[in-house]
Design a protein around this motif. Structure first.
Motif, mmCIF file in Angstrom:
data_model
loop_
_atom_site.group_PDB
_atom_site.id
_atom_site.type_symbol
_atom_site.label_atom_id
_atom_site.label_comp_id
_atom_site.label_asym_id
_atom_site.label_seq_id
_atom_site.Cartn_x
_atom_site.Cartn_y
_atom_site.Cartn_z
ATOM 1 N N SER A 56 0.827 -1.348 -0.034
ATOM 2 C CA SER A 56 -0.064 0.195 -0.058
ATOM 3 C C SER A 56 0.841 1.114 0.103
ATOM 4 O O SER A 56 1.900 1.241 0.313
ATOM 5 N N GLY A 57 0.173 2.260 -0.369
ATOM 6 C CA GLY A 57 1.042 3.854 -0.203
ATOM 7 C C GLY A 57 1.458 3.945 1.475
ATOM 8 O O GLY A 57 2.441 4.470 1.426
ATOM 9 N N THR A 58 0.569 3.595 2.134
ATOM 10 C CA THR A 58 1.089 3.773 3.746
ATOM 11 C C THR A 58 2.048 3.010 4.020
ATOM 12 O O THR A 58 2.956 3.556 4.846
ATOM 13 N N THR A 82 -4.361 16.824 4.728
ATOM 14 C CA THR A 82 -4.192 15.607 4.054
ATOM 15 C C THR A 82 -4.884 14.390 4.485
ATOM 16 O O THR A 82 -5.599 14.563 5.269
ATOM 17 N N ALA A 85 -3.595 8.829 6.187
ATOM 18 C CA ALA A 85 -2.482 8.052 6.035
ATOM 19 C C ALA A 85 -1.139 8.637 5.860
ATOM 20 O O ALA A 85 -0.023 7.969 6.592
ATOM 21 N N ASP A 161 5.086 12.477 -0.093
ATOM 22 C CA ASP A 161 3.788 11.623 -0.060
ATOM 23 C C ASP A 161 3.264 12.075 -1.422
ATOM 24 O O ASP A 161 2.375 13.106 -1.612
ATOM 25 N N GLU A 164 -1.439 11.004 -4.203
ATOM 26 C CA GLU A 164 -2.591 11.383 -4.893
ATOM 27 C C GLU A 164 -2.259 12.251 -6.375
ATOM 28 O O GLU A 164 -2.799 12.788 -7.132
ATOM 29 N N SER A 190 0.630 5.521 -4.208
ATOM 30 C CA SER A 190 -0.437 4.702 -3.832
ATOM 31 C C SER A 190 -1.305 3.908 -5.119
ATOM 32 O O SER A 190 -1.414 4.810 -6.031
ATOM 33 N N LYS A 195 -7.171 5.657 -6.661
ATOM 34 C CA LYS A 195 -6.221 6.672 -7.100
ATOM 35 C C LYS A 195 -6.065 6.669 -8.881
ATOM 36 O O LYS A 195 -6.819 5.923 -9.352
HETATM 37 C C1 PLP Z 1 -4.250 7.155 -0.702
HETATM 38 C C2 PLP Z 1 -3.330 8.213 0.232
HETATM 39 C C3 PLP Z 1 -2.369 7.458 0.803
HETATM 40 C C4 PLP Z 1 -2.255 6.020 1.282
HETATM 41 O O1 PLP Z 1 -2.360 5.069 0.177
HETATM 42 P P1 PLP Z 1 -2.964 3.697 0.450
HETATM 43 O O2 PLP Z 1 -2.311 2.753 -0.620
HETATM 44 O O3 PLP Z 1 -4.456 3.830 0.610
HETATM 45 O O4 PLP Z 1 -2.229 3.224 1.648
HETATM 46 C C5 PLP Z 1 -1.465 8.083 1.524
HETATM 47 N N1 PLP Z 1 -1.431 9.499 1.512
HETATM 48 C C6 PLP Z 1 -2.372 10.248 0.931
HETATM 49 C C7 PLP Z 1 -2.215 11.627 0.820
HETATM 50 C C8 PLP Z 1 -3.235 9.468 0.324
HETATM 51 O O5 PLP Z 1 -4.230 10.186 -0.399
#
Ligand code: PLP
Length: 385
Positions: A56-58, A82, A85, A161, A164, A190, A195
């Motif tokens: 995941s992005g997290t 934001t 996450a 980050d 998005e 992410s 997304k």
């Molecule tokens: C979606 C998002 C994440 C996390 O991504 P995941 O893949 O859902 O864990 C982190 N930061 C921002 C700003 C996001 O919009």
């Protein structure tokens, strides 16, 4: 009348083809050619030296925090406006947060505001952040150049980050030609379902540092050593992306430029249509090319969220989905006691911001329906004073 959703994935025959190939290869989990293919193609796309696929992005952000050496009680400066996450990744390391307001022009971190505070702290001999996490919000690049200068001057790690904003770039100035996520020490993206491109769920960490990339891969795979037995040299994570997800990723990446162009076209049509109204349209800045991942307007009205809610209800009646913008981190219950700089800009974005339908397969006729409905609401509101 069809319901128009906010933003839905765009999965086509190429995705099905590669997914089918991955299934037939027998490698559905974490071993298989698509993971490394996705990583190398992704790195080439954004112009980073290394990319590590994550679940995941997290997870990608969390690994960045670990590799930045964030330990309990360290301070991490994070954008206040934001999705949570962003800060969760720092909270997993038990960091203390310094929440930094947005600037009016970009809706992203007000870097001069942070600089003034850091200079004050340095002069006063107070605790300084160990890392800065800027967020390229809603597809709009933050001021990564100023953030990098600040990070270098104060010996901090810069984490971008870019969850998005995949595909967003700088068009002129010191970062001309660069992609978001490649200016800091780490960039995280992410591939969640909503997304700009998706693998069902997933993320990517990029860095130009070979050693950090190797350690990121290691941490994301339970820190297992290449040993006959099960030897782990530290506590790692199961943050791998599956081969199935990576196959989707390779196919989606092939279509990313098309998605970015479509998002920009949708944004352009909206912003033109709303130019004569009291609605504020999203940033369109000289040096940046936003992807307008979620096209969002600021609804006029200063008194709480009534105007935003009224427009949302009006659209819902017409079968049109819309969504409020992020509630600032300083308004999130678990983060109530964190330090912050400002907060009025992020609060206003939350109170007044509304995202409109912008799926990459949105038909012009459907977008026209949204525009008509919004204009209709604006006209009625103007009449009612
Ligand atoms: C979606 C998002 C994440 C996390 O991504 P995941 O893949 O859902 O864990 C982190 N930061 C921002 C700003 C996001 O919009």
């Amino acid at each position: 009348m069809d319901r128009i959703p906010l933003a839905v994935p765009n999965i086509g025959s190429r995705e099905a083809e590669l997914l089918d190939d991955a299934i037939k290869s027998g490698f559905v989990s974490s071993v298989g050619q698509y993971v490394s293919e996705f990583e190398s193609r992704f790195a080439a796309y954004v112009g980073a030296k290394h990319a590590v696929a994550c679940s995941s992005g997290t997870a990608a952000l969390h690994i960045a925090m670990r590799l930045a050496g964030i330990r309990p009680g360290d301070v991490v400066a994070v954008s206040d406006f934001t999705f949570m996450a962003s800060s969760n990744a720092a909270s997993y390391q038990f960091a203390d947060l310094l929440l930094v307001d947005s600037d009016e022009a970009s809706w992203c971190m007000d870097v001069p505001l942070l600089r003034a505070e850091l200079e004050r702290r340095r002069a006063a001999g107070e605790r300084l952040p160990k890392a800065i996490e800027i967020v390229h919000i809603l597809g709009q690049p933050a001021d990564a150049h100023a953030a990098r200068e600040l990070a270098d001057e104060f010996g901090m790690v810069l984490i971008e980050d870019a969850a998005e904003a995949l595909g967003a770039t700088w068009t002129s100035g010191p970062l001309a030609g660069r992609h978001v996520g490649t200016v800091g020490h780490f960039g995280a993206y992410s591939f969640n379902g909503n997304k700009i491109m998706t693998t069902g769920g997933g993320g990517m960490l990029v860095t130009d540092d070979e050693d950090l990339a190797r350690r990121a891969k290691h941490l994301s795979t339970q820190a297992r050593m290449p040993d006959r037995g099960y030897l782990h040299d530290e506590v790692g994570f199961n943050y791998r992306l599956t081969n199935l997800a990576a196959a989707l990723g390779v196919a989606q990446l092939e279509r990313l430029d098309e998605f970015v162009q479509t998002k920009r076209r949708i944004a352009h049509r909206y912003s033109e249509a709303f130019s004569g109204t009291a609605l504020e349209v999203p940033p369109d800045l000289q040096e940046t090319a936003s992807t307008y991942w979620l096209y969002s307007v600021k609804v006029p009205g200063t008194d709480g969220t009534e105007a935003r809610d009224a427009l949302q209800d009006h659209l819902a009646h017409a079968g049109i989905e819309s969504r409020a913008l992020w509630r600032p981190l300083h308004m999130q219950p678990p983060l109530r006691d964190e330090e912050r700089l400002g907060g009025s800009v992020s609060e206003e974005l939350f109170r007044r911001g509304l995202s409109l339908p912008c799926s990459t397969d949105l038909r012009d006729s459907d977008q026209d329906r949204v525009i008509e409905s919004v204009l209709d609401w604006c006209a009625k509101r103007a009449l009612s004073g």
